[in-house]
Design a protein around this motif. Structure first.
Motif, PDB file in Angstrom:
ATOM      1  N   PHE A 501     -12.738  53.586 -19.368  1.00 21.22           N
ATOM      2  CA  PHE A 501     -13.553  52.582 -20.040  1.00 21.22           C
ATOM      3  C   PHE A 501     -12.781  51.773 -21.075  1.00 21.22           C
ATOM      4  O   PHE A 501     -13.117  50.618 -21.335  1.00 21.22           O
ATOM      5  N   LYS A 502     -11.733  52.351 -21.658  1.00 20.23           N
ATOM      6  CA  LYS A 502     -10.912  51.611 -22.630  1.00 20.23           C
ATOM      7  C   LYS A 502      -9.528  51.287 -22.095  1.00 20.23           C
ATOM      8  O   LYS A 502      -9.028  50.183 -22.296  1.00 20.23           O
ATOM      9  N   SER A 503      -8.910  52.225 -21.415  1.00 19.31           N
ATOM     10  CA  SER A 503      -7.526  52.023 -20.988  1.00 19.31           C
ATOM     11  C   SER A 503      -7.401  51.006 -19.862  1.00 19.31           C
ATOM     12  O   SER A 503      -6.434  50.242 -19.810  1.00 19.31           O
ATOM     13  N   ASP A 504      -8.379  50.967 -18.968  1.00 24.73           N
ATOM     14  CA  ASP A 504      -8.295  50.047 -17.827  1.00 24.73           C
ATOM     15  C   ASP A 504      -9.709  49.699 -17.349  1.00 24.73           C
ATOM     16  O   ASP A 504     -10.124  50.079 -16.258  1.00 24.73           O
ATOM     17  N   PRO A 505     -10.479  48.964 -18.169  1.00 22.00           N
ATOM     18  CA  PRO A 505     -11.889  48.709 -17.836  1.00 22.00           C
ATOM     19  C   PRO A 505     -12.075  47.894 -16.568  1.00 22.00           C
ATOM     20  O   PRO A 505     -13.148  47.927 -15.971  1.00 22.00           O
ATOM     21  N   ALA A 506     -11.056  47.144 -16.136  1.00 22.87           N
ATOM     22  CA  ALA A 506     -11.202  46.312 -14.940  1.00 22.87           C
ATOM     23  C   ALA A 506     -10.854  47.059 -13.661  1.00 22.87           C
ATOM     24  O   ALA A 506     -10.952  46.493 -12.576  1.00 22.87           O
ATOM     25  N   ARG A 507     -10.418  48.311 -13.776  1.00 22.76           N
ATOM     26  CA  ARG A 507     -10.015  49.076 -12.589  1.00 22.76           C
ATOM     27  C   ARG A 507     -11.178  49.189 -11.595  1.00 22.76           C
ATOM     28  O   ARG A 507     -12.325  49.464 -11.980  1.00 22.76           O
ATOM     29  N   VAL A 508     -10.872  48.996 -10.330  1.00 25.45           N
ATOM     30  CA  VAL A 508     -11.862  49.196  -9.276  1.00 25.45           C
ATOM     31  C   VAL A 508     -11.849  50.675  -8.901  1.00 25.45           C
ATOM     32  O   VAL A 508     -10.854  51.200  -8.421  1.00 25.45           O
ATOM     33  N   LEU A 509     -12.946  51.354  -9.152  1.00 27.31           N
ATOM     34  CA  LEU A 509     -13.041  52.781  -8.901  1.00 27.31           C
ATOM     35  C   LEU A 509     -13.445  53.053  -7.454  1.00 27.31           C
ATOM     36  O   LEU A 509     -14.007  52.186  -6.785  1.00 27.31           O
ATOM     37  N   TRP A 510     -13.176  54.266  -7.022  1.00 25.88           N
ATOM     38  CA  TRP A 510     -13.582  54.604  -5.654  1.00 25.88           C
ATOM     39  C   TRP A 510     -15.103  54.567  -5.516  1.00 25.88           C
ATOM     40  O   TRP A 510     -15.626  54.306  -4.425  1.00 25.88           O
ATOM     41  N   THR A 511     -15.810  54.801  -6.602  1.00 24.15           N
ATOM     42  CA  THR A 511     -17.272  54.737  -6.552  1.00 24.15           C
ATOM     43  C   THR A 511     -17.771  53.306  -6.349  1.00 24.15           C
ATOM     44  O   THR A 511     -18.912  53.108  -5.927  1.00 24.15           O
ATOM     45  N   ASP A 512     -16.907  52.313  -6.664  1.00 17.09           N
ATOM     46  CA  ASP A 512     -17.267  50.913  -6.405  1.00 17.09           C
ATOM     47  C   ASP A 512     -16.995  50.535  -4.952  1.00 17.09           C
ATOM     48  O   ASP A 512     -17.622  49.624  -4.412  1.00 17.09           O
ATOM     49  N   ARG A 513     -16.048  51.225  -4.334  1.00 15.22           N
ATOM     50  CA  ARG A 513     -15.627  50.870  -2.976  1.00 15.22           C
ATOM     51  C   ARG A 513     -16.414  51.608  -1.901  1.00 15.22           C
ATOM     52  O   ARG A 513     -16.643  51.078  -0.815  1.00 15.22           O
ATOM     53  N   ILE A 514     -16.813  52.825  -2.199  1.00 15.00           N
ATOM     54  CA  ILE A 514     -17.473  53.649  -1.183  1.00 15.00           C
ATOM     55  C   ILE A 514     -18.977  53.659  -1.452  1.00 15.00           C
ATOM     56  O   ILE A 514     -19.417  54.148  -2.498  1.00 15.00           O
ATOM     57  N   PRO A 515     -19.762  53.149  -0.531  1.00 12.09           N
ATOM     58  CA  PRO A 515     -21.215  53.154  -0.749  1.00 12.09           C
ATOM     59  C   PRO A 515     -21.746  54.585  -0.841  1.00 12.09           C
ATOM     60  O   PRO A 515     -21.279  55.475  -0.121  1.00 12.09           O
ATOM     61  N   PRO A 516     -22.690  54.841  -1.726  1.00 15.14           N
ATOM     62  CA  PRO A 516     -23.234  56.200  -1.824  1.00 15.14           C
ATOM     63  C   PRO A 516     -24.023  56.574  -0.576  1.00 15.14           C
ATOM     64  O   PRO A 516     -24.592  55.714   0.106  1.00 15.14           O
ATOM     65  N   THR A 517     -24.039  57.853  -0.291  1.00 18.76           N
ATOM     66  CA  THR A 517     -24.830  58.352   0.831  1.00 18.76           C
ATOM     67  C   THR A 517     -26.313  58.160   0.566  1.00 18.76           C
ATOM     68  O   THR A 517     -27.085  57.813   1.459  1.00 18.76           O
ATOM     69  N   GLU A 518     -26.707  58.369  -0.688  1.00 19.70           N
ATOM     70  CA  GLU A 518     -28.108  58.163  -1.061  1.00 19.70           C
ATOM     71  C   GLU A 518     -28.237  58.083  -2.580  1.00 19.70           C
ATOM     72  O   GLU A 518     -27.340  58.488  -3.326  1.00 19.70           O
ATOM     73  N   HIS A 519     -29.380  57.539  -3.010  1.00 17.55           N
ATOM     74  CA  HIS A 519     -29.765  57.569  -4.419  1.00 17.55           C
ATOM     75  C   HIS A 519     -30.706  58.746  -4.635  1.00 17.55           C
ATOM     76  O   HIS A 519     -31.564  59.015  -3.793  1.00 17.55           O
ATOM     77  N   VAL A 520     -30.577  59.413  -5.747  1.00 13.71           N
ATOM     78  CA  VAL A 520     -31.527  60.447  -6.139  1.00 13.71           C
ATOM     79  C   VAL A 520     -32.261  59.925  -7.371  1.00 13.71           C
ATOM     80  O   VAL A 520     -31.643  59.733  -8.426  1.00 13.71           O
ATOM     81  N   GLY A 521     -33.554  59.669  -7.199  1.00 10.61           N
ATOM     82  CA  GLY A 521     -34.271  58.991  -8.263  1.00 10.61           C
ATOM     83  C   GLY A 521     -33.681  57.612  -8.474  1.00 10.61           C
ATOM     84  O   GLY A 521     -33.266  56.943  -7.529  1.00 10.61           O
ATOM     85  N   LYS A 522     -33.620  57.187  -9.713  1.00 14.39           N
ATOM     86  CA  LYS A 522     -33.042  55.886 -10.045  1.00 14.39           C
ATOM     87  C   LYS A 522     -31.706  55.996 -10.764  1.00 14.39           C
ATOM     88  O   LYS A 522     -30.990  55.008 -10.907  1.00 14.39           O
ATOM     89  N   GLY A 523     -31.352  57.217 -11.210  1.00 12.36           N
ATOM     90  CA  GLY A 523     -30.193  57.337 -12.088  1.00 12.36           C
ATOM     91  C   GLY A 523     -28.997  58.065 -11.532  1.00 12.36           C
ATOM     92  O   GLY A 523     -27.974  58.182 -12.223  1.00 12.36           O
ATOM     93  N   VAL A 524     -29.072  58.573 -10.293  1.00 13.38           N
ATOM     94  CA  VAL A 524     -27.976  59.389  -9.755  1.00 13.38           C
ATOM     95  C   VAL A 524     -27.584  58.873  -8.379  1.00 13.38           C
ATOM     96  O   VAL A 524     -28.440  58.600  -7.534  1.00 13.38           O
TER      97      VAL A 524
END
Length: 530
Positions: A501-524
């Protein structure tokens, strides 16, 4: 609409909203702040010195701890609000029941807030507007959300609304025989607000100042009438101040130490000021910050308010401004109340943690929406049928938006937010750690044996693990997903960016690239990687 029928309609709206609120108790686990508040409230009820996070005053917290206390829970004597609160909630091994009882302590403040909306609107604008305003208030998802949590935001909403309404009544009765009673009532209302949340200390003066400026601009009173008002209110002001001071001190058990009464009060105020000066980690529109943004609350209001309600508020604002000189400034006061709160928060607050921090403004916004709805209902001439059709459409839209958001009132965003509201706001506007119970149930269904996860609500996850209701977890790998099951709380993911969040805030994370299998509720989010 007759007076008795109006009261019955108000009671029906309140009952429906209350049932909707209570129905969420069993769905969501505690949010990250609730155990703190319950624990500190139990410390206050037990008579121990109130040195537990004095940044929040004791009354609302005491109400949250009252239900568990009456059910037999007692102060375990642990240091700090979090362990104290979790011990209280685990009393006799019935966490869900204790949590529900704690949340019930907030319901009276919701009822108070709705009553203020109804009474204020009916007094200033009549029965139809009061019905529409109450309807808007009791259908607003954020109100329903925070009325169902053991936190201080709904107590602040009800008590700050009551304080301002009592101030209006007090200012309009100079020299009458009712003035001593009104002064006592105002003093009590101000004490209630201050003992519920310290945001009342800036919010009420700012709202009152905005109302005064509006009155002076639009009513243009004569100087001699202003001086006469000051003369008539000089002694009543003393009654108000003394009443408020005594009741606030009583809220701190008349504690006197270090040469001052209620030292915890002054320490709490200093802590709030220090916290605001230091700032707090926050997130807005994909950006991390610690000093807040002046546009944070306008953005939150825009995206977290149902579009139909935004439209009614906009119509109401136009009506209020066009009729600003009528009814002795009645059209100005709800607008001044709401804007005084929002403008102060936008200008001076460095703690940007959700729309909940300006929730009291919706007392005023709901009244303004009621004014707009009444104008549509009563518009004469050839426009009448079209105006009523527009009103019906907006109210149906509002009701549908509110109903479809059940039970996830906390995570509600309007259609302007699109499909990924986590790119706009998080924390208590989306993921406050409330979906860990849902996640545990889903993992059990999937027979998950191990999970890579950095939970936002780690304390509740630990409780579940101790009860063998949650699989063992390991940290989420920022370099890539682990084989098997991975999960991410949206607040942890978006705010802390897996440590970047501070060292490299613009980094594209794997969580941005790989779509989630599912949402659990609204927050997970949940991923499965073979």
């Amino acid at each position: 609409m007759s007076h008795s029928r109006s009261i019955l309609t108000f009671a029906a709206l309140l009952a429906i909203a209350t049932l909707r609120i209570v129905s969420t108790y069993s769905i969501f686990n505690d949010t990250v702040d609730e155990a703190w508040h319950v624990g500190c409230g139990m410390i206050w009820l037990s008579g121990r010195p109130y040195d537990c996070n004095p940044e929040h005053p004791p009354l609302a917290r005491g109400m949250m701890a009252l239900g568990p206390y009456l059910a037999g829970a007692r102060d375990p004597g642990l240091p700090g609000g979090q362990p104290e609160g979790r011990a209280v909630l685990h009393y006799h091994g019935n966490f869900d029941r204790m949590l529900a009882l704690a949340r019930m302590g907030v319901l009276p403040f919701f009822w108070l807030a709705a009553l203020i909306v109804y009474l204020w609107t009916r007094r200033s604008f009549g029965e139809p507007a009061a019905f529409f305003a109450t309807l808007c208030f009791t259908m607003f998802p954020a109100i329903l959300a925070h009325a169902g949590l053991a936190t201080t935001d709904m107590p602040a909403t009800g008590s700050i609304g009551a304080g301002f309404f009592a101030l209006l009544l007090w200012t309009e009765n100079p020299g009458s025989i009712r003035k001593p009673a009104m002064s006592l009532l105002l003093g009590a209302a101000l004490a209630l607000a201050i003992l519920s949340k310290f945001s009342s200390l800036p919010f009420l003066p700012c709202a009152a100042l905005a109302a005064l400026v509006g009155y002076l601009i639009f009513q243009r009173p004569r100087v001699d009438s202003i001086l006469e008002w000051i003369r008539l209110h000089a002694f009543p002001t003393e009654i108000v101040a003394v009443t408020a001071a005594i009741l606030i001190w009583a809220g701190y058990r008349f504690h006197f130490a270090r040469g001052v009464p209620a030292p915890e009060l002054w320490q709490g105020i200093r802590d709030v000021i220090s916290h605001n000066d230091t700032g707090h980690p926050g997130y807005l529109l994909g950006h991390y910050g610690e000093q807040g943004w002046w546009y944070y609350y306008p953005v939150a209001i825009f995206y977290k308010t149902p579009i139909a309600l935004l439209a009614l508020i906009a119509i109401g604002v136009v009506v209020c401004l066009r009729r600003r000189g009528e009814r002795g400034g009645a059209y100005v006061t709800p607008l001044a109340f709401a804007l005084g709160i929002v403008v102060f928060a936008a200008t001076f607050s460095h703690i940007n943690l959700g729309i909940r921090h300006v929730l009291p403004a919706y007392v005023g916004f709901s009244i303004i929406a009621g004014v707009g709805a009444q104008w549509l209902w009563s518009s004469g001439g050839s426009f009448n049928k079209a105006a009523r059709a527009i009103l019906a459409a907006l109210l149906l839209w509002l009701a549908a938006s509110s109903a479809l958001s059940h039970p996830d009132y906390l995570a509600y965003f309007n259609a302007f937010a699109g499909s990924k509201p986590e790119n706009i706001l998080i924390d208590s506007d989306l993921d406050w750690g409330q979906d860990m119970k849902r996640l545990a149930l889903r993992l059990k269904e999937l027979d998950v044996k191990e999970l890579a996860f950095d939970p936002f609500n780690g304390a509740y996850v630990e409780d579940l693990q101790n009860a063998y209701e949650f699989p063992p977890i390991k940290p989420l790998d920022p370099k890539g997903p682990s084989h098997g099951w991975n999960a991410a709380s949206l607040t942890m993911l978006k705010l802390w960016r897996l440590g970047y969040f501070k060292s490299d805030p613009a980094r594209v994370l794997w969580t941005d690239r790989i779509p989630p299998t599912e949402h659990v509720g609204k927050g997970v989010l949940l991923w499965y990687v073979p």
